[in-house]
Design an enzyme around this catalytic site. Structure first.
Site, PDB file in Angstrom:
ATOM      1  NE  ARG A 125      -4.070  -1.969   1.961  1.00  7.87           N
ATOM      2  CZ  ARG A 125      -4.036  -3.032   2.741  1.00  7.87           C
ATOM      3  NH1 ARG A 125      -3.101  -3.125   3.677  1.00  7.87           N
ATOM      4  NH2 ARG A 125      -4.912  -3.993   2.593  1.00  7.87           N
ATOM      5  CE  LYS A 147       0.283  13.856 -14.950  1.00  3.42           C
ATOM      6  NZ  LYS A 147       0.071  14.365 -16.322  1.00  3.42           N
ATOM      7  CD  GLU A 189       8.416  16.588 -22.128  1.00  2.25           C
ATOM      8  OE1 GLU A 189       7.811  17.590 -21.722  1.00  2.25           O
ATOM      9  OE2 GLU A 189       7.844  15.514 -22.405  1.00  2.25           O
ATOM     10  CE  LYS A 233       6.142  17.508 -13.981  1.00  2.00           C
ATOM     11  NZ  LYS A 233       6.239  16.290 -14.735  1.00  2.00           N
ATOM     12  NE  ARG A 247       1.229  17.018 -13.071  1.00  2.00           N
ATOM     13  CZ  ARG A 247       1.855  16.223 -12.230  1.00  2.00           C
ATOM     14  NH1 ARG A 247       1.535  16.222 -10.954  1.00  2.00           N
ATOM     15  NH2 ARG A 247       2.828  15.418 -12.641  1.00  2.00           N
ATOM     16  CG  HIS A 254       2.708  15.774 -23.865  1.00  2.00           C
ATOM     17  ND1 HIS A 254       3.428  16.940 -23.965  1.00  2.00           N
ATOM     18  CD2 HIS A 254       3.488  14.917 -23.142  1.00  2.00           C
ATOM     19  CE1 HIS A 254       4.589  16.789 -23.338  1.00  2.00           C
ATOM     20  NE2 HIS A 254       4.654  15.580 -22.830  1.00  2.00           N
ATOM     21  CG  HIS A 258       0.215  10.813 -25.711  1.00  2.46           C
ATOM     22  ND1 HIS A 258      -0.504  11.002 -24.567  1.00  2.46           N
ATOM     23  CD2 HIS A 258       1.511  10.864 -25.333  1.00  2.46           C
ATOM     24  CE1 HIS A 258       0.317  11.167 -23.539  1.00  2.46           C
ATOM     25  NE2 HIS A 258       1.547  11.091 -23.987  1.00  2.46           N
TER      26      HIS A 258
HETATM   27  N1  GLY Z   1       4.410  15.100 -17.819  1.00  6.10           N
HETATM   28  C1  GLY Z   1       3.320  15.924 -17.481  1.00  6.10           C
HETATM   29  C2  GLY Z   1       3.057  15.993 -16.019  1.00  6.10           C
HETATM   30  O1  GLY Z   1       3.872  15.550 -15.228  1.00  6.10           O
HETATM   31  O2  GLY Z   1       2.006  16.459 -15.626  1.00  6.10           O
END
Ligand code: GLY
Length: 363
Positions: A125, A147, A189, A233, A247, A254, A258
């Site tokens: 967990r 993420k 990026e 970021k 965000r 992207h 994608h």
């Molecule tokens: N790679 C995009 C983010 O971390 O939100």
């Protein structure tokens, strides 16, 4: 401003990103500095190529600081960012007896980072993990922000969690062994941060002198662009950790990126190459909607190309594009969301883009 440390301020579990030349030789020292106890079991997850380069150095330094770790390699490549690799990590975690007090370390690029992060989020967990990114792309993007994910046969990153690392350790020297093509893909990026929020960074990247230094892996310049990217970021993630709003601007380029990765087969285009094309398309749509000046669109495209990145979309069918966009996690209530620029250093989220406005870039 300390160029070597950036705080990611969150309501819970804030953490620091450390950027330091030669850090890969002193990971034990860094663990000690942030207060990791010597009795904690550590599992370093990597891939063969990266652990051959850096694994021994890390274990050698661990000995000096009395840390005990095992290294486990997953297979390299997007096709291994899957439940099978995750299951292999769980099996190893069980064999080495990782308990709630144990620590995982992700040593490698974005794939290792994302899979390890998700393994850490779910093992017992949730146990702590540290990111040691070794590619430019993972340094400036995926290692920061929490993420974590694996792919599902139906789509990229469909199984995952927001789960922040305990710390991020970055050594720009690890970029010396990164293939040039991958380094350039990481620059996509960095350019993205310039367009979405940091005009000063964009202008820094435009200078021919700076470009030469960056492409020649000059240490000071690398620290500068990594630091600036992570600052942006960190600022966005701290405002909207779970991507309920702002965000999403980190996904500039992207959506189409994608589509390209998905339809051309992962591997044909590196992620950064695909989003370079995605940024070009987004920039062109913005130009046609009079959101930004055509001169700005041109500056963006010139900058992308000047770092050896592609801007020309591959031949893909319109109906395939729609299918992928609809399956993308970025679809909300059946509507496609796009991030489009207003000027260099500012973008916005749009829900009102007609299919015809972007399908014309495809066959
Ligand atoms: N790679 C995009 C983010 O971390 O939100």
């Amino acid at each position: 401003m300390n160029k070597n440390k950036i705080l990611v301020p969150l309501s819970n579990n804030s953490y620091e990103v450390t950027i330091k030349e030669g850090l890969i030789n002193s990971v034990g020292e860094e663990l000690n500095r942030i207060g990791i106890n010597k009795d904690r079991k550590i599992l370093i997850v990597s891939n063969e190529e990266i652990s051959n380069l850096f694994g021994e150095k890390i274990l050698y330094n661990f000995k000096k600081y009395n840390y005990h770790a095992e290294i486990f390699n997953i297979k390299a490549g997007e096709s291994y960012k899957n439940l099978a690799s995750l299951s292999d990590i769980y099996n190893t975690a069980f064999e080495v007896g990782l308990d709630r007090n144990s620590l995982m370390i992700a040593l490698g690029g974005g794939i290792v980072g994302d899979v390890t992060g998700f393994a850490a989020a779910t093992w017992l967990r949730g146990i702590e993990y540290i990111q040691i990114p070794t590619t430019l792309l993972s340094m400036v993007d995926s290692s920061v922000g929490g993420k974590t994910a694996v792919n599902h046969p139906k789509g990229k990153n469909l199984i995952g969690a927001f789960y922040q690392p305990k710390a991020v350790f970055i050594d720009p020297e690890t970029l010396l062994t990164l293939p040039t093509k991958e380094f350039k893909a990481g620059m996509a990026e960095v350019i993205k941060y310039g367009i979405i929020k940091d005009r000063v960074l964009f202008e820094y990247l435009e200078s021919e002198k700076n470009r030469d230094k960056i492409l020649n892996l000059d240490n000071e310049s690398l620290i500068q662009i990594i630091n600036k990217s992570i600052q942006t970021k960190a600022c966005i993630v701290s405002e909207d950790e779970k991507e309920n709003g702002i965000r999403a601007i980190l996904n500039y380029g992207h959506s189409f990126g994608h589509v390209i990765e998905n339809l051309c087969g992962y591997g044909e285009y590196l992620h950064g190459e695909a989003i370079s094309i995605g940024m070009k398309i987004a920039g062109d749509i913005a130009k046609e909607k009079n959101l930004w000046l055509k001169e700005d669109a041109l500056r963006q495209n010139n900058l992308i190309e000047s770092y050896g990145l592609p801007t020309k979309p591959p031949k893909i069918k319109k109906n395939e594009v729609i299918k992928i966009l609809m399956g993308d996690k970025k679809v909300r209530n059946g509507k496609m969301r796009f991030i489009l620029p207003r000027k260099i250093g500012e973008v916005d989220i749009f829900n009102d883009i007609e299919e015809s406005q972007f399908l014309k870039y495809f066959d």
